[in-house]
Design a protein around this motif. Structure first.
Motif, PDB file in Angstrom:
ATOM      1  N   ASN A 182      -1.744   2.420   1.823  1.00 31.37           N
ATOM      2  CA  ASN A 182      -1.900   3.366   0.713  1.00 31.37           C
ATOM      3  C   ASN A 182      -0.555   3.754   0.113  1.00 31.37           C
ATOM      4  OD1 ASN A 182      -4.927   3.952   1.000  1.00 31.37           O
ATOM      5  ND2 ASN A 182      -4.136   4.243   3.073  1.00 31.37           N
ATOM      6  N   TYR A 183       0.447   3.890   0.955  1.00 32.31           N
ATOM      7  CA  TYR A 183       1.765   4.267   0.429  1.00 32.31           C
ATOM      8  C   TYR A 183       2.373   3.108  -0.361  1.00 32.31           C
ATOM      9  CZ  TYR A 183       0.887   7.947   3.768  1.00 32.31           C
ATOM     10  OH  TYR A 183       0.303   8.982   4.462  1.00 32.31           O
ATOM     11  N   ALA A 184       2.109   1.901   0.098  1.00 30.77           N
ATOM     12  CA  ALA A 184       2.595   0.731  -0.648  1.00 30.77           C
ATOM     13  C   ALA A 184       1.941   0.681  -2.027  1.00 30.77           C
ATOM     14  CB  ALA A 184       2.303  -0.543   0.138  1.00 30.77           C
ATOM     15  N   LYS A 185       0.620   0.946  -2.071  1.00 27.51           N
ATOM     16  CA  LYS A 185      -0.089   0.940  -3.351  1.00 27.51           C
ATOM     17  C   LYS A 185       0.414   2.059  -4.256  1.00 27.51           C
ATOM     18  CE  LYS A 185      -2.626  -2.593  -2.695  1.00 27.51           C
ATOM     19  NZ  LYS A 185      -2.402  -3.803  -3.532  1.00 27.51           N
ATOM     20  N   ALA A 186       0.713   3.207  -3.682  1.00 29.05           N
ATOM     21  CA  ALA A 186       1.211   4.337  -4.487  1.00 29.05           C
ATOM     22  C   ALA A 186       2.522   3.971  -5.167  1.00 29.05           C
ATOM     23  CB  ALA A 186       1.393   5.566  -3.604  1.00 29.05           C
ATOM     24  N   ARG A 187       3.360   3.241  -4.448  1.00 32.17           N
ATOM     25  CA  ARG A 187       4.667   2.874  -5.018  1.00 32.17           C
ATOM     26  C   ARG A 187       4.547   1.872  -6.146  1.00 32.17           C
ATOM     27  NH1 ARG A 187       6.369   3.515   0.407  1.00 32.17           N
ATOM     28  NH2 ARG A 187       5.939   1.346   0.889  1.00 32.17           N
ATOM     29  N   GLU A 188       3.437   1.140  -6.197  1.00 38.58           N
ATOM     30  CA  GLU A 188       3.280   0.132  -7.251  1.00 38.58           C
ATOM     31  C   GLU A 188       2.925   0.740  -8.607  1.00 38.58           C
ATOM     32  OE1 GLU A 188       0.352  -2.589  -5.818  1.00 38.58           O
ATOM     33  OE2 GLU A 188       1.589  -3.249  -4.123  1.00 38.58           O
ATOM     34  N   SER A 200      -0.314   2.901   5.919  1.00 33.46           N
ATOM     35  CA  SER A 200       0.807   2.609   5.022  1.00 33.46           C
ATOM     36  C   SER A 200       0.400   1.710   3.853  1.00 33.46           C
ATOM     37  CB  SER A 200       1.971   1.989   5.800  1.00 33.46           C
ATOM     38  OG  SER A 200       1.519   0.878   6.519  1.00 33.46           O
ATOM     39  N   HIS A 247      -3.962  -3.807 -10.671  1.00 34.47           N
ATOM     40  CA  HIS A 247      -4.472  -2.881  -9.651  1.00 34.47           C
ATOM     41  C   HIS A 247      -5.953  -3.069  -9.355  1.00 34.47           C
ATOM     42  CE1 HIS A 247      -0.594  -0.924  -9.787  1.00 34.47           C
ATOM     43  NE2 HIS A 247      -0.682  -0.849 -11.104  1.00 34.47           N
ATOM     44  N   GLU A 297      -5.305  13.213  -0.186  1.00 34.51           N
ATOM     45  CA  GLU A 297      -4.873  11.930   0.359  1.00 34.51           C
ATOM     46  C   GLU A 297      -5.318  11.718   1.803  1.00 34.51           C
ATOM     47  OE1 GLU A 297      -0.874  10.824  -0.928  1.00 34.51           O
ATOM     48  OE2 GLU A 297      -1.961  10.200  -2.731  1.00 34.51           O
ATOM     49  N   SER A 332       5.554   5.901 -12.248  1.00 29.01           N
ATOM     50  CA  SER A 332       5.383   7.348 -12.185  1.00 29.01           C
ATOM     51  C   SER A 332       5.212   7.932 -13.587  1.00 29.01           C
ATOM     52  CB  SER A 332       6.571   7.996 -11.486  1.00 29.01           C
ATOM     53  OG  SER A 332       7.752   7.620 -12.141  1.00 29.01           O
ATOM     54  N   ARG A 350      -5.418   7.787  -9.696  1.00 32.97           N
ATOM     55  CA  ARG A 350      -4.054   8.196 -10.084  1.00 32.97           C
ATOM     56  C   ARG A 350      -3.678   7.562 -11.434  1.00 32.97           C
ATOM     57  NH1 ARG A 350       0.073  11.586 -10.638  1.00 32.97           N
ATOM     58  NH2 ARG A 350       2.114  10.611 -10.412  1.00 32.97           N
TER      59      ARG A 350
END
Lengths: 264, 253
Positions: free
Chosen positions: B107-113, B105, B197, B146, B116, B175
């Protein structure tokens, strides 16, 4: 289970798999950093010797480590770039000291060399999935390694140095087309210039910084060419390192009278 | 012809656990994930492993095989000697839930930062007009499945847990590069790539590229170009001067 790194780092560390071994890799992962260390150290030792060796010119060959020769007192007229020696006779140190910082800086800040010496010399990391020995790591985010970002300025200087080496090779070709040294210098000039053009900063400057390639077709074509070279950047970096060392040594051996065969 | 292979598999919950030895049958054409499944079926019914497609496209079965981050479903048993002991452990960078299953998770936290994709104001979906050469660079990065092996192998967080809050990892720096190169994205991402980042942590040792099962040139095509864009923004006085003289915004060209 929730990830706790942001608000509670210590427990997250404990939650990782507690494996004592530094790595579980069974292949010879140590070979790359070891070979890198040996090759780069040999290059540094040779370069240090070459800087202080004064047999860098024998007409029409000019040793790459001392080119261009810019000082009146230490450069005989034929060795000067277009006969030009901006430094007067007060400068009596080896001519390589004046210019070697530029190609050395280019290679030191090169993205390939960074990978290689971070692995081979600093062990950060020595190989993928092998723990590094350092307790703290800030990478290139702080001084001094943040200075690696000057790479593009060394690239500009390397373009000039590459052109000068090409000039030396062409001059040798005109004056002694059948000489082995001439072709050694030509091959070296080609490899040095290919390595310079394959640089990541060059790729960025040609068009990598753009988002609309379609609006800049010429720059896009240049970017495509540099990208193809860039894919071989590591190979060009190593081959050109050997070629410049070999060409430099060859000229010095001729200048010292060690190599005396016909067409040398 | 089948043979009996020696396996050492990490078993445990949370961080505590140990390597357990197994001897298990291997048949021609099988991959490591097949063997893990055979272990489940015959010797260790409670062995936990995350998997899904068995075709190298879902990125679920990331694990470390003989110390190297690999997809279990894409690692052929024929690449090992029959007398070789094969060690299988969970990804080291992430907390273990059970056995080979890690909590990714982070990684999912980093994706949300990461903000978009943001098109220009007034341009509606369906009105985008882009040429292929303008988007093909970014398309390479869209191959990412991923599996998070790049983030797992990156020593910035693998060896330094304390860097996790400040470092997004190669997957998400890629990304950011993808979006920054996008001809229709208007968000300026260069400052945040460096400041928020952690792009500066990357010392381009290319392990992310080495382990990528999709063979994406993460370092050469995403991280280094993004570093160069950051240099444009923050460290190159000539670019700064050019922006002033020619009155460029300096954000998206």
């Amino acid at each position: 289970m929730t990830q706790t790194t942001a608000d509670n780092p210590a427990p997250a560390r404990r939650q990782r798999a507690q494996i004592k071994e530094r790595t579980l890799r069974t292949d010879q992962w140590w070979r790359y950093p070891l070979v890198t260390f040996i090759i780069f150290t040999a290059f540094l030792v040779y370069a240090t010797w070459a800087i202080f060796d004064n047999d860098f010119f024998v007409a029409p060959y000019h040793a790459p480590f001392a080119s261009p020769c810019l000082a009146e007192a230490v450069c005989e007229p034929d060795a000067r770039l277009f006969g030009w020696a901006p430094l007067g006779d007060w400068y009596t140190w080896p001519p390589g000291l004046l210019i070697l910082g530029l190609p050395a800086g280019f290679r030191f800040t090169c993205y390939y060399y960074r990978k290689a010496y971070y692995r081979g010399f600093w062990l950060s990391p020595p190989a993928c999935a092998v723990n590094e020995p350092h307790s703290k790591y800030t990478g290139e985010s702080r001084f001094p390694l943040i200075l690696q970002n000057v790479h593009r300025y060394f690239f500009y200087a390397a373009i000039v140095i590459g052109l000068i080496l090409a000039y030396d090779a062409v001059k040798a070709l005109i004056e002694k087309p059948g000489g082995v040294g001439t072709w050694v210098l030509i091959v070296n000039a080609i490899l040095i210039n290919l390595y310079t053009l394959s640089c990541h900063s060059c790729r960025h400057i040609t068009a990598g910084r753009l988002n609309h390639f379609s609006k800049h077709p010429i720059r896009y074509r240049a970017w495509g060419f540099v990208s193809k070279l860039n894919a071989k950047h590591q190979e060009l970096a190593l081959v050109s390192m050997f070629s410049v060392m070999g060409a430099d040594l060859y000229v010095r051996l001729v200048a010292k009278g060690v190599l005396t065969f016909p067409f040398a | 012809m089948g043979y009996k292979a020696k396996f050492r598999v990490w078993r445990g919950e949370g961080g505590e656990g140990r390597l357990e030895d197994f001897t298990v049958e291997v048949n021609e054409g099988e991959v490591v994930l097949d063997i893990i499944h055979r272990l489940q079926a015959t010797q260790a019914p409670d062995l936990a492993v995350r998997w899904n497609c068995k075709a190298g496209k879902c990125g679920s079965c990331s694990m470390e095989i003989n110390g190297k981050p690999r997809l279990g479903c894409m690692t052929r048993m024929s690449t090992f000697g029959e007398d070789e002991t094969i060690t299988v452990t969970p990804m080291r960078t992430f907390p273990v839930i059970k056995d080979l299953v890690t909590d990714v998770s982070f990684n999912y936290a980093k994706a949300r930062e990461i903000p978009s994709f943001t098109p220009p104001a007034g341009v509606e979906p369906g009105e985008y007009r882009m040429q292929q050469i303008d988007v093909e660079r970014s398309q390479e990065f869209r191959k990412c499945i991923e599996c998070f092996m790049c983030n797992n192998v990156c020593h910035v967080i693998r060896d330094h847990e304390e860097n996790k809050p400040a470092f997004a990892g190669p997957r998400f720096l890629m990304r950011i590069a993808e979006l920054d190169m996008h001809p229709y994205d208007v968000v300026d991402r260069k400052d945040s790539a460096q400041e928020d980042h952690g792009l500066g942590f990357c010392n381009i040792t290319k392990c992310c590229t080495e382990v990528c099962p999709e063979h994406i040139k993460i370092t050469d095509n995403a991280l280094i170009p993004m570093k160069e864009r950051v240099v444009d923004r923050k460290y190159d006085p000539l670019v700064w001067l050019g922006n002033k003289i020619f009155k460029r915004t300096g954000s998206k060209s």
